[in-house]
Design an enzyme around this catalytic site. Structure first.
Site, PDB file in Angstrom:
ATOM      1  CB  SER A   9     -12.240 -37.295  10.771  1.00 37.23           C
ATOM      2  OG  SER A   9     -12.345 -36.788  12.448  1.00 37.23           O
ATOM      3  CG  HIS A  34     -16.728 -37.462  11.085  1.00 36.46           C
ATOM      4  ND1 HIS A  34     -17.956 -38.196  11.099  1.00 36.46           N
ATOM      5  CD2 HIS A  34     -16.366 -37.840  12.198  1.00 36.46           C
ATOM      6  CE1 HIS A  34     -18.098 -39.017  12.211  1.00 36.46           C
ATOM      7  NE2 HIS A  34     -16.911 -38.839  13.132  1.00 36.46           N
ATOM      8  CG  ASP A  36     -14.752 -37.221  15.645  1.00 38.71           C
ATOM      9  OD1 ASP A  36     -15.679 -38.053  15.485  1.00 38.71           O
ATOM     10  OD2 ASP A  36     -13.983 -37.034  14.679  1.00 38.71           O
ATOM     11  CG  MET A  38     -14.532 -36.653  21.436  1.00 43.06           C
ATOM     12  SD  MET A  38     -12.849 -37.406  21.281  1.00 43.06           S
ATOM     13  CE  MET A  38     -12.891 -37.781  19.500  1.00 43.06           C
ATOM     14  CG  HIS A  67     -18.956 -39.753  16.228  1.00 38.07           C
ATOM     15  ND1 HIS A  67     -17.751 -40.312  16.072  1.00 38.07           N
ATOM     16  CD2 HIS A  67     -19.691 -40.692  17.121  1.00 38.07           C
ATOM     17  CE1 HIS A  67     -17.697 -41.481  16.642  1.00 38.07           C
ATOM     18  NE2 HIS A  67     -18.830 -41.495  17.357  1.00 38.07           N
ATOM     19  CG  MET A  69     -17.564 -40.220  20.298  1.00 35.27           C
ATOM     20  SD  MET A  69     -15.935 -40.479  19.289  1.00 35.27           S
ATOM     21  CE  MET A  69     -16.371 -38.870  18.460  1.00 35.27           C
ATOM     22  CG  MET A 142     -17.128 -45.983  17.004  1.00 39.59           C
ATOM     23  SD  MET A 142     -16.567 -44.668  16.220  1.00 39.59           S
ATOM     24  CE  MET A 142     -15.041 -44.565  16.606  1.00 39.59           C
ATOM     25  N   GLY A 147     -12.311 -41.849  20.656  1.00 38.70           N
ATOM     26  CA  GLY A 147     -11.401 -41.032  21.363  1.00 38.70           C
ATOM     27  C   GLY A 147     -10.390 -40.241  20.713  1.00 38.70           C
ATOM     28  N   GLY A 150      -6.064 -41.353  14.237  1.00 40.57           N
ATOM     29  CA  GLY A 150      -4.599 -41.890  13.970  1.00 40.57           C
ATOM     30  C   GLY A 150      -4.685 -43.361  14.699  1.00 40.57           C
ATOM     31  CG  ASP A 176     -15.173 -42.337  12.980  1.00 39.84           C
ATOM     32  OD1 ASP A 176     -14.018 -42.047  12.521  1.00 39.84           O
ATOM     33  OD2 ASP A 176     -16.057 -41.668  13.723  1.00 39.84           O
TER      34      ASP A 176
HETATM   35  C1  DX5 Z   1     -12.202 -41.266  16.786  1.00 44.70           C
HETATM   36  C2  DX5 Z   1     -13.230 -40.365  15.936  1.00 44.70           C
HETATM   37  C3  DX5 Z   1     -12.793 -40.326  14.530  1.00 44.70           C
HETATM   38  C4  DX5 Z   1     -11.214 -39.923  14.257  1.00 44.70           C
HETATM   39  C5  DX5 Z   1     -10.830 -40.926  13.022  1.00 44.70           C
HETATM   40  O1  DX5 Z   1     -12.826 -41.463  17.821  1.00 44.70           O
HETATM   41  O2  DX5 Z   1     -14.575 -41.002  15.936  1.00 44.70           O
HETATM   42  O3  DX5 Z   1     -13.686 -39.656  13.533  1.00 44.70           O
HETATM   43  O4  DX5 Z   1     -11.236 -38.683  13.964  1.00 44.70           O
HETATM   44  O5  DX5 Z   1      -9.552 -40.650  12.786  1.00 44.70           O
HETATM   45  P1  DX5 Z   1      -8.666 -41.672  11.893  1.00 44.70           P
HETATM   46  O6  DX5 Z   1      -9.134 -41.421  10.358  1.00 44.70           O
HETATM   47  O7  DX5 Z   1      -7.103 -40.859  12.020  1.00 44.70           O
HETATM   48  O8  DX5 Z   1      -8.510 -42.873  12.524  1.00 44.70           O
HETATM   49 ZN    ZN Z   2     -16.080 -39.793  14.512  1.00 43.64          ZN
END
Ligand code: DX5
Ligand code: ZN
Length: 225
Positions: A9, A34, A36, A38, A67, A69, A142, A147, A150, A176
């Site tokens: 990601s 990946h 993200d 948002m 992805h 969001m 998910m 959001g 970590g 994810d």
């Molecule tokens: C969270 C994202 C993830 C995130 C995963 O909303 O969709 O893709 O970056 O990060 P880790 O692997 O650190 O949980």
């Molecule tokens: Zn994601």
């Protein structure tokens, strides 16, 4: 058998050096990147959009697994298609009324349609999208609240993955959130084959080793199942 795909990601990367971070992940053995996206509305965080995907596309041929969001995924199809996105995964919670239109449009722009669901959303909600004559080709389960990177992996989401794998043996099932060396066993055993990992890969002293460990786990579970 579905191919394992390891997707770092890029949310955990140094956004100021996105092109070199992408190249570094590919050198480390990543299959997909990946991305993200948002909107600060569907989730309480704001990240990147089509202009950044377009810039990155100029530097890499990699599969950009986007992805979304966002509250209005339909508005993003055209710009992301033009920008060079590869996969377009929208959330089922915001597409109850227009997923058919969404899937059709995503395909017409040359992208692969996927659907994602938040931890509180039942797996049954995505079945119609898989059983349609024009189905989604990936389901992203998910394993944290969307959001932020970590966060802690939610093992109770593995029931969804197991249900999906039983029903759809050749479906790309992506997980994810909170995936890494200590949680991959659960996801792989449940039947996930696309593994998103942000902090566990970018935070590692040897990201290549983590990527290959994730892949090996998926391969090994596929052999025993
Ligand atoms: C969270 C994202 C993830 C995130 C995963 O909303 O969709 O893709 O970056 O990060 P880790 O692997 O650190 O949980
Ligand atoms: Zn994601």
């Amino acid at each position: 058998m579905v191919k394992p795909k390891i997707a770092p990601s890029m949310l955990s990367s140094d956004f100021a050096n996105l092109a070199s971070e992408a190249e570094r992940m590919l050198q480390c053995g990543a299959d997909w990147l990946h991305m993200d996206i948002m909107d600060g509305h569907f989730v309480p965080n704001l990240t990147i959009g089509a202009p950044v995907i377009e810039s990155l596309r100029k530097h890499t041929k990699a599969y950009l697994d986007c992805h979304l969001m966002v509250t209005n995924p339909l508005d993003y199809v055209e710009p992301l298609g033009k920008a060079g996105a590869s996969g377009f995964t929208f959330h089922v919670e915001v597409s109850k009324d227009n997923w058919k239109e969404l899937v059709q449009l995503i395909k017409s722009k040359g992208m692969t349609p996927g659907v994602s669901l938040k931890p509180g959303t039942p797996i049954e909600d995505v079945f119609p999208l898989l059983e349609d004559e024009n189905p989604v080709e990936l389901v992203l389960v998910m394993t944290v609240e969307p959001g932020f990177g970590g966060q802690k992996f939610m093992p109770q989401m593995m029931d969804k993955v197991r249900t999906l794998r039983k029903k759809y043996p050749s479906l790309d099932i992506e997980v994810d959130g909170g995936l890494g060396p200590s949680t991959i066993d659960m996801a792989a055993a449940a039947g996930a084959n696309c593994i998103v990992a942000g902090s566990s890969v970018f935070g590692a002293s040897d990201p290549a080793q983590v990527i290959s460990l994730l892949r090996k786990n998926v391969e090994d579970s596929q052999k025993t199942n």
